[in-house]
Every structure is written in C-alpha cells, then in structure tokens.
Design an enzyme around this catalytic site. Sequence first.
Site, mmCIF file in Angstrom:
data_model
loop_
_atom_site.group_PDB
_atom_site.id
_atom_site.type_symbol
_atom_site.label_atom_id
_atom_site.label_comp_id
_atom_site.label_asym_id
_atom_site.label_seq_id
_atom_site.Cartn_x
_atom_site.Cartn_y
_atom_site.Cartn_z
ATOM 1 N N GLU A 243 -66.304 18.357 -1.204
ATOM 2 C CA GLU A 243 -66.789 18.644 -2.591
ATOM 3 C C GLU A 243 -66.595 20.052 -3.005
ATOM 4 O O GLU A 243 -66.699 21.054 -1.877
ATOM 5 C CB GLU A 243 -68.179 18.290 -2.810
ATOM 6 C CG GLU A 243 -68.770 18.853 -3.977
ATOM 7 C CD GLU A 243 -70.581 18.936 -4.105
ATOM 8 O OE1 GLU A 243 -71.096 19.654 -4.863
ATOM 9 O OE2 GLU A 243 -70.954 18.081 -3.203
ATOM 10 N N TRP A 409 -70.068 32.038 -3.317
ATOM 11 C CA TRP A 409 -71.329 31.656 -2.466
ATOM 12 C C TRP A 409 -71.136 30.282 -2.297
ATOM 13 O O TRP A 409 -71.183 29.379 -3.044
ATOM 14 C CB TRP A 409 -72.546 32.313 -3.034
ATOM 15 C CG TRP A 409 -73.729 31.681 -2.454
ATOM 16 C CD1 TRP A 409 -74.069 32.098 -1.161
ATOM 17 C CD2 TRP A 409 -74.747 30.389 -2.777
ATOM 18 N NE1 TRP A 409 -75.195 31.210 -0.910
ATOM 19 C CE2 TRP A 409 -75.668 30.334 -1.819
ATOM 20 C CE3 TRP A 409 -74.676 29.931 -4.123
ATOM 21 C CZ2 TRP A 409 -76.782 29.570 -2.180
ATOM 22 C CZ3 TRP A 409 -75.731 28.858 -4.368
ATOM 23 C CH2 TRP A 409 -76.662 28.757 -3.164
HETATM 24 C C1 CS2 Z 1 -74.756 22.300 -4.790
HETATM 25 C C2 CS2 Z 1 -76.042 22.677 -5.553
HETATM 26 O O1 CS2 Z 1 -76.103 20.173 -4.829
HETATM 27 C C3 CS2 Z 1 -74.971 20.562 -4.535
HETATM 28 O O2 CS2 Z 1 -73.968 20.071 -4.519
HETATM 29 O O3 CS2 Z 1 -73.636 22.618 -4.904
HETATM 30 O O4 CS2 Z 1 -77.142 22.613 -4.788
HETATM 31 C C4 CS2 Z 1 -75.689 24.181 -6.098
HETATM 32 O O5 CS2 Z 1 -75.887 24.940 -5.031
HETATM 33 C C5 CS2 Z 1 -76.954 24.365 -7.238
HETATM 34 O O6 CS2 Z 1 -77.197 23.619 -7.749
HETATM 35 C C6 CS2 Z 1 -76.990 25.952 -7.586
HETATM 36 O O7 CS2 Z 1 -78.019 25.969 -8.464
HETATM 37 MG MG MG Z 2 -72.007 21.116 -4.676
#
Ligand code: CS2
Ligand code: MG
Length: 409
Positions: A243, A409
């Site tokens: 992903e 990040w």
């Molecule tokens: C992440 C999220 O779940 C995921 O796939 O990419 O946890 C993401 O970091 C958060 O929604 C950011 O708010």
């Molecule tokens: Mg994600």
Amino acid sequence: MRIASADVIVTSPSRIFVTLKITTEDGVTGLGDATLNGRELAVAAYLADHVAALLVGKDPARIEDTWQFLYRSAYWRRGPVTMAAIAAVDMALWDIKGKVACLPLYQLLGGACRTGLRAYGHASGTTLAELFDSIREHLAEGYTAIRVQTAVPGLGPVYGVAAGAQVPGERYDYDPAQRGPQPSKEEWDTSAYLRHVPVVFEAVRDEFGPELPLLHDGHHRMTPIQAARLGRALEPFDLFWLEDCTPAENQDALRLVRQHTTTPLAIGEVFNTVWDFQTLIRDQLIDYVRAGVTHFGGVSPLKKLVDYAAQYQVKSGFHGPTDISPVGMAAQLHLGLAIHNFGIQEYMPPSAATTAVFRHAFTFSGGYLHPGDAPGLGVELDEPAAAGYPYEQAYLPYARLRDGTVHDW
Ligand code: CS2
Ligand code: MG
C-alpha cells in the site's frame, strides 16, 4: 421536508472526531463524519462558518444536487478540508434518506452483494517475537487477513508499530496522532527499511504459512524505484497488497513500479476526488482503491469511484483506521456490502470510550464486518457523553532523514 439545522460536534474519546448532525423539521437526524486527522478544527470551521447556514431550508432528499451545489458553488474545489466537509453532509443526508425510507443504506444502494465484508487488522512489532504475538492476537480476534508493520533496526518509533501509547491502555499504533502542541519528530532511513522488510515477511511466512493474506503499508515513504525494488523483493511472500508504496501526486510514477513487480498495489487514502485515481485506474497501475468515505467527499462520489474502478477490475480497499469515525466506518460498510467489486476493508475497532459516544449497529464477527439492518447508517451519537470529552490538540508525527531532510512520514 426541509432541513431545520446543521450542528458540528467535536469530541475526543481516545481521539478527536468531528461529526455533522443534520436535523429536519420533522425531527429526523442524520450523521456525517468530517474527521481530518491533525487538522480537525479546519473542517469543523468550514462546516460551521460556511456550510451549515446554506443547508437550512434545503430538501434533504436531494443528495446529489446538494453535493454538486457544495462542490461547485464554493468555486475552490477538492482538497482534504473541503472534501471532508462535503463528505459529512453527504453521509448525513444518506442517513436521513435511509431513516425516512426505514431501510439500511445498503438497501438504497442496491442491496447486499455478500453476507459480510472481509476485514484486515493491524499487527506490528519492534521484534519478530512481538510481531508474531501481535499476529496471533489478531487471529484470535477472528481476523483472516493481517497487515504487517515492523520496526526498523537502528531507527526509533516509525509509522504503524506499537511503541508507546499516548493514552493509558491504548497501543501507539491505535492512533498515531499524539496529543500536544507540537508534532513529534521521527527519524527515517529508507535503505535500512528496504533491507529489513523482506526479512520480516520471510519470517512471517515461515511462521504462519503460505495462505494467510498479508498486507503492508509503505506509507508513501519510497521513491518509485525503491518501491519497485521492495515490490520485487516481496514477491516470494505473495502479499495481498503493498500500500501507498510511493507518493502518488504524480500518478505516472506507478508505471515504473508496475514495470518491475507483480505485487498487487493499493493506493489512495489521501486522495480526495476521482481525478486523483484516473490514470492509475485507466492504465491498470493499481489493483485496489484505498479511498476513505470521509476524505473522498462522501458515499455519492465513492460509489462513482468504485463503479469506475470496476470497469478495470480494480477492487475496493477502503481506508479504515481509527481516524475514520464509526459514522464513516458505517457508511463504508453499507457501500462495501452493496458493490460487486469489494476487495477488503481495513478495520481498527473503535475504543470502548468511542463506542460509548458512537453507538453503532455494525458488527465484527469471525473476521467479517456487517453494517447491520438499522435504518440509515445505524449510528447514534450520545451528545452528553460526547460533551464529556472536550477537544485536545493533537498532531500526527513527521519524519526527517538522518541529514535532517523532511521526509514523508
Ligand atoms: C494508515 C493510516 O491505516 C492506514 O493505512 O495509512 O493509519 C494513516 O496513517 C492515518 O489515517 C493518518 O491519519
Ligand atoms: Mg495507509
């Protein structure tokens, strides 16, 4: 029937949620999720200061017309804040339409295409032993598909790995947004990550066998060629998907990744409109759309996206971490049940405090989710309970490379 009021409710049980409540003259209410992690008050203000008054007096049944009005009359289109605000209105109007029709939303969207929605859960660890325990915990909770995130040797906390908790009793990976006046800084090194991840997946396959569907989130941290290299290195471990392997503002970047690997690709949780996906879907550069109903403008445009994706045999993989509220999760489950090209649903269970504020009809059992058969979305907001959790500023962490350069990040 006319809309009588539109109220914005900000509450913070375990994490911050922004919810729109639309009430009709007949007292029918609809809820919509407008939560944008780390920028919550921007959407709350967009709704309260610019949209709420425009809804009063409108016919709540005219969902598409209201969507187009909010999207086009603002002149300034797209973007996470605008689309989260429009999403909340769209979800709330579908909730009202379901309650008026006395039907669960999925019935209004064409009825069920399956008996339940396969979910995946978040396993993580700073060591292999910790990771294996986390996977076993999720299998014991019923999950039949597991996302694997791992610490990276030589680095401190990184995205998706339980390290510390910002709220007593909750895991770090529960919600990455940390309460406080400033975002915390994390150090990142892509080369160290690229060397380590294949080692981890080899160990997980050795431990859990070839059949368990495994997912991994690159969280936008690689260049296209690095993503191609990781996709190739993970091929022996037969991932369900890799992903957000590279930031996809430049959709053509995925051509290089696709050229080098057959690992299935999922992208799009930060996307806000179908145009962000157009090249990726049309040119078969991805296999799953990761859009989330809250950040994509609501049920109406998300349905159009998955209908477009279906023409290219691209499936849904809706975003479902804790910063999609139970209202947004419910909306996605109704849509996911009704569409043919459902792939999988991300699911991080809401905390007990969140569930006390958002009483929801959706269920998770044996690894499968179901939206329930309550009219509309099937979520009720307990406003006195919500008032017990006032807003506290929180930020997502950010990353810098060893030389101090800001990184994704
Ligand atoms: C992440 C999220 O779940 C995921 O796939 O990419 O946890 C993401 O970091 C958060 O929604 C950011 O708010
Ligand atoms: Mg994600």
